[in-house]
Write a protein that holds these residues in place. Structure first.
Motif, PDB file in Angstrom:
ATOM      1  N   LEU A   1       0.971   3.243  -3.414  1.00  0.00           N
ATOM      2  CA  LEU A   1      -0.127   4.163  -3.702  1.00  0.00           C
ATOM      3  C   LEU A   1      -0.059   5.403  -2.817  1.00  0.00           C
ATOM      4  CD1 LEU A   1      -3.402   2.089  -4.274  1.00  0.00           C
ATOM      5  CD2 LEU A   1      -1.946   3.226  -5.949  1.00  0.00           C
TER       6      LEU A   1
ATOM      7  N   ARG B   1      -4.976  -5.087 -10.167  1.00  0.00           N
ATOM      8  CA  ARG B   1      -3.825  -4.864 -11.056  1.00  0.00           C
ATOM      9  C   ARG B   1      -2.594  -5.661 -10.610  1.00  0.00           C
ATOM     10  NH1 ARG B   1      -2.701  -0.906 -15.039  1.00  0.00           N
ATOM     11  NH2 ARG B   1      -0.992  -1.869 -16.198  1.00  0.00           N
TER      12      ARG B   1
ATOM     13  N   LEU C   1      -4.383   3.700 -12.681  1.00  0.00           N
ATOM     14  CA  LEU C   1      -4.205   2.255 -12.640  1.00  0.00           C
ATOM     15  C   LEU C   1      -4.873   1.535 -13.807  1.00  0.00           C
ATOM     16  CD1 LEU C   1      -4.893   1.666  -8.836  1.00  0.00           C
ATOM     17  CD2 LEU C   1      -2.678   1.441  -9.974  1.00  0.00           C
TER      18      LEU C   1
ATOM     19  N   SER D   1       0.821  -1.218   0.000  1.00  0.00           N
ATOM     20  CA  SER D   1       0.000   0.000   0.000  1.00  0.00           C
ATOM     21  C   SER D   1       0.851   1.262   0.000  1.00  0.00           C
ATOM     22  CB  SER D   1      -0.931   0.012   1.211  1.00  0.00           C
ATOM     23  OG  SER D   1      -0.187  -0.079   2.416  1.00  0.00           O
TER      24      SER D   1
ATOM     25  N   ASN E   1      -8.508   1.237  -4.380  1.00  0.00           N
ATOM     26  CA  ASN E   1      -7.835   0.077  -3.780  1.00  0.00           C
ATOM     27  C   ASN E   1      -8.280  -1.226  -4.432  1.00  0.00           C
ATOM     28  OD1 ASN E   1      -6.021   0.526  -1.180  1.00  0.00           O
ATOM     29  ND2 ASN E   1      -7.564   2.148  -1.232  1.00  0.00           N
TER      30      ASN E   1
ATOM     31  N   TYR F   1      -6.353  -1.399  -7.582  1.00  0.00           N
ATOM     32  CA  TYR F   1      -4.952  -1.725  -7.296  1.00  0.00           C
ATOM     33  C   TYR F   1      -4.767  -3.218  -7.020  1.00  0.00           C
ATOM     34  CZ  TYR F   1      -0.341  -1.426  -5.093  1.00  0.00           C
ATOM     35  OH  TYR F   1       0.986  -1.590  -4.761  1.00  0.00           O
TER      36      TYR F   1
END
Length: 253
Positions: free
Chosen positions: A103, A251, A162, A100, A245, A248
């Motif tokens: 990001l 991804r 993203l 995290s 999130n 993310y």
């Protein structure tokens, strides 16, 4: 784990900030464009706009501050997109760092970069005649609103950063956000607008945020505007954070 996260985020934040200092065109675009817009409206169009305020720059500044943020977060999406395409995320995943933190480094970079741009815009507004009798609590309240607004838009920017398929797609999402203040109370009072346009302007987030900041600057009662503004910022922030999130996780999975 918490110490690990903060340490990793700090290192990655330094990396992102160094990239910004090496990108002069980014700094110019995010700062000069809102200033040019402020100069245009105050010195070219301001004389024809009736706001009931002694100084049009005083009336205009809150909207210009929001446009400054909207311009700046486009580069958050762009930087994130370039990191994804450059394979840096895959490299980070092979390292023992908090996932995290990648990001959050981009989010904090957006906060720092936008804060610098906002300070520059306010300084130029002071040179143009902006004056406020607001005390420290009012200025802190304005800063809090702007930070929340920046966070909300930044997490929105993370999503195209993203998921976009091209550079244009990553940065292009910000154009509607930059345009939104034009259909609000940022430049003219909403009661001068036609009925349907006024209905939209009165009930979109920018108007309540602009009104709250303007009243804080002029030491006027903020009424319900500040609570509506905070509700919009927090609501957008929560929704954008969840979607970002999720994007993310998909991804990097």
């Amino acid at each position: 784990m918490t110490k690990h996260f903060f340490g990793d985020t700090t290192v990655l934040l330094g990396r992102s900030l160094r990239h910004i200092t090496r990108s002069v065109d980014t700094i110019i675009t995010t700062t000069i464009t809102p200033i040019a817009m402020m100069l245009l409206f105050v010195y070219v169009l301001g004389g024809a706009i009736k706001t009931g305020s002694e100084s049009y720059v005083n009336y205009l500044l809150p909207g210009i501050l929001l446009i400054t943020i909207a311009s700046g977060i486009a580069y958050t999406a762009l930087r994130l997109f370039l990191d994804m395409k450059g394979g840096i995320f895959e490299r980070f995943q092979s390292m023992p760092i908090a996932r995290s933190s990648v990001l959050w480094a981009h989010v904090l970079t957006s906060l720092v970069a936008n804060a610098i741009s906002l300070v520059v815009v306010v300084l130029v507004a002071l040179l143009m005649g902006f004056r406020s009798s607001a005390g420290v609590p009012a200025w802190l309240a304005v800063a809090g609103i702007l930070i929340l607004f920046t966070l909300a838009l930044t997490w929105i920017a993370v999503i195209p950063g993203l998921t976009a398929k091209s550079v244009d797609g990553a940065g292009g999402f910000a154009y509607p956000l930059i345009f939104l203040p034009f259909i609000s109370s940022a430049f003219v009072p909403t009661d001068t607008m036609p009925g349907p346009v006024r209905a939209f302007a009165d009930n979109q987030p920018v108007t309540s945020i602009v009104n709250a900041i303007r009243n804080l600057f002029t030491e006027q009662p903020v009424g319900t505007d500040i609570w509506i503004a905070l509700a919009w910022c927090v609501g957008i922030l929560i929704v954008a954070y969840i979607f970002a999130n999720n994007a993310y996780r998909r991804r990097i999975s």
